[in-house]
Design a protein around this motif. Structure first.
Motif, short mmCIF file in Angstrom:
data_model
loop_
_atom_site.label_atom_id
_atom_site.label_comp_id
_atom_site.label_asym_id
_atom_site.label_seq_id
_atom_site.Cartn_x
_atom_site.Cartn_y
_atom_site.Cartn_z
N GLN A 287 0.84 -1.19 0.00
CA GLN A 287 0.00 0.00 0.00
C GLN A 287 0.88 1.25 0.00
O GLN A 287 1.79 1.38 0.81
N THR B 253 -0.74 7.88 1.13
CA THR B 253 -1.76 8.67 0.44
C THR B 253 -1.19 9.99 -0.05
O THR B 253 -0.14 10.44 0.42
N THR C 119 -1.21 4.38 5.74
CA THR C 119 -2.31 3.42 5.70
C THR C 119 -1.92 2.05 6.24
O THR C 119 -2.79 1.25 6.57
N ARG D 204 -6.97 2.55 3.02
CA ARG D 204 -7.37 3.92 3.30
C ARG D 204 -6.69 4.36 4.59
O ARG D 204 -6.25 3.51 5.38
N PRO D 205 -6.58 5.65 4.84
CA PRO D 205 -5.82 6.12 6.01
C PRO D 205 -6.60 6.01 7.33
O PRO D 205 -7.01 7.00 7.93
N THR E 153 1.04 8.70 11.76
CA THR E 153 0.09 8.39 10.68
C THR E 153 -0.50 9.65 10.08
O THR E 153 -0.99 9.63 8.94
#
Length: 429
Positions: A154, A157, A163, A168-169, A218
């Motif tokens: 992955q 983003t 992620t 998706r985050p 993150t």
């Protein structure tokens, strides 16, 4: 009479129901891994746990276990959603589809809190599995930060958020919601009697600081803020109420948190930009997309005050009520759980939800007022703040992945609280 003494668990047995419980416990232990890698697999795991729970409940006929006040409140709320809210929804079919299927989360909560978690051994087994899953998620996310692509393939983003193995985050929220309850489990298992293992306590604090640092890295603002609130709540209650050894740990947790926060924010331009963006949103909240959605949710509720627009009906009701007046348009939900309850279920559903929260608050108070369980109570309260804090943007309370993550975490939190509150529990608190 405490809230834990007002109901009973489904007593363990040595027959097939006992073996089924062990299988279901193992499934619950791997549920976070399913949430990382297979949402369909997570639904299957939840379904298998629920089927096992219902089979044992019907065979053993231990209906008294359903008298656990939070569970009883959830069941009453579910009935109200199906009998009083969905029939009057803007789109009844969509509302019934969501209100009926919401039962699976209630059954998961019931299974974990009244059937699966029966002893310290059970909760330790689950905690060790969850800790290993979180460890992998953090490692994968850190590799993504260093290489631009995670071990699972992955990419980071476009906004710079991590992620990990997800598409998706949401990895920061995943680590927060799966990881923070493990602190309550750790407090429960840390020591017996009055002796406290200093080495184990420091190891838990170090792991917690590492996880918190990762959540900050993150770039997820909601996850970072909610974790800060949870830490401040737990540490503050520990400092105020817990026995002397735990007051020191509370102070150490606050100091470590402040140090990690300062080190990451001051040394990461990427995170600094996320913080600046957050401050800008807070300074101009009602002009931001979040503020606009919050206001839209309240507007929809005022149009349908008693029953709301119906579950899964916010977007269509928003379009009917507000048309094209929103700059960013009507989203599927208003990005706040409490406003979502109001907009989609009205006063009827929201009263049920608030009553459920009151029963959880009563359980926390029961733990905090007794010296042996105060540290567990402090961490349970912090966990609930992370999961249910009202004044923040959030994902939908009812949709599949976010709701499953929430109920998975909440189930372990309350099961841990019930275990600590048992009259025969002899753990340091």
């Amino acid at each position: 009479m405490t809230i834990s003494m007002m109901s009973a668990h489904i007593a363990p047995a040595d027959d097939w129901t006992g073996r089924l419980r062990q299988i279901a416990l193992g499934l619950f232990a791997i549920l976070p891994a399913m949430l990382l890698f297979s949402r369909g697999g997570a639904e299957i795991v939840v379904g298998l746990i629920n089927v096992g729970y219902l089979a044992v409940l019907l065979v053993r006929r231990e209906w008294r276990s359903a008298l656990f006040p939070p569970l009883l409140t959830l069941l009453a709320t579910w009935l109200a959603l199906n009998l009083l809210v969905s029939p009057f929804a803007v789109d009844p079919a969509a509302s019934f589809g969501r209100s009926t299927s919401w039962l699976r989360f209630i059954l998961l909560f019931a299974a974990v809190t009244t059937w699966l978690i029966q002893s310290p051994r059970d909760v330790k087994f689950v905690a060790m599995a969850w800790a290993a899953i979180i460890g992998f998620a953090i490692l994968d996310g850190l590799l993504q930060l260093l290489r631009g692509v995670s071990l699972t393939g992955q990419p980071i983003t476009g906004s710079g958020r991590l992620t990990g193995p997800l598409d998706r985050p949401n990895i920061g929220m995943f680590v927060a919601r799966i990881g923070f309850p493990l602190l309550a489990v750790g407090a429960l298992l840390l020591a017996r009697g009055s002796r406290v293992s200093v080495l184990r306590a420091c190891a838990i604090l170090a792991l917690a600081a590492t996880a918190f640092g990762f959540i900050l890295l993150t770039g997820e603002r909601a996850a970072s803020l909610l974790t800060l609130i949870a830490i401040a709540t737990s540490a503050g209650l520990a400092i105020l109420l817990a026995p002397p050894p735990y007051r020191l740990y509370g102070l150490l947790l606050l100091v470590a948190t402040a140090g990690v926060l300062a080190a990451i924010v001051l040394n990461s331009p990427r995170i600094m930009s996320r913080v600046a963006g957050l401050l800008n949103v807070l300074n101009n909240f009602w002009d931001s997309p979040y503020g606009e959605l919050f206001a839209a949710g309240l507007h929809v509720w005022r149009e349908f005050p008693l029953t709301g627009a119906g579950m899964k009906n916010f977007q269509i009701a928003c379009q009917i009520v507000l048309g094209d007046t929103l700059k960013d348009g009507c989203h599927p939900h208003p990005h706040n759980a409490y406003i979502e309850w109001l907009a989609e279920t009205g006063i009827i559903g929201s009263l049920g939800f608030l009553t459920f929260l009151a029963t959880l608050g009563a359980l926390c108070i029961d733990l905090l007022r007794r010296t042996p369980t105060r540290i567990v109570g402090a961490l349970v309260t912090g966990s609930l703040m992370l999961l249910l804090f009202p004044f923040t943007a959030s994902q939908s309370f009812f949709s599949n992945w976010p709701a499953m993550l929430l109920w998975t975490s909440l189930s372990l939190v309350i099961a841990t609280a019930r275990l600590a509150a048992r009259p025969d529990a002899k753990f340091a608190g």
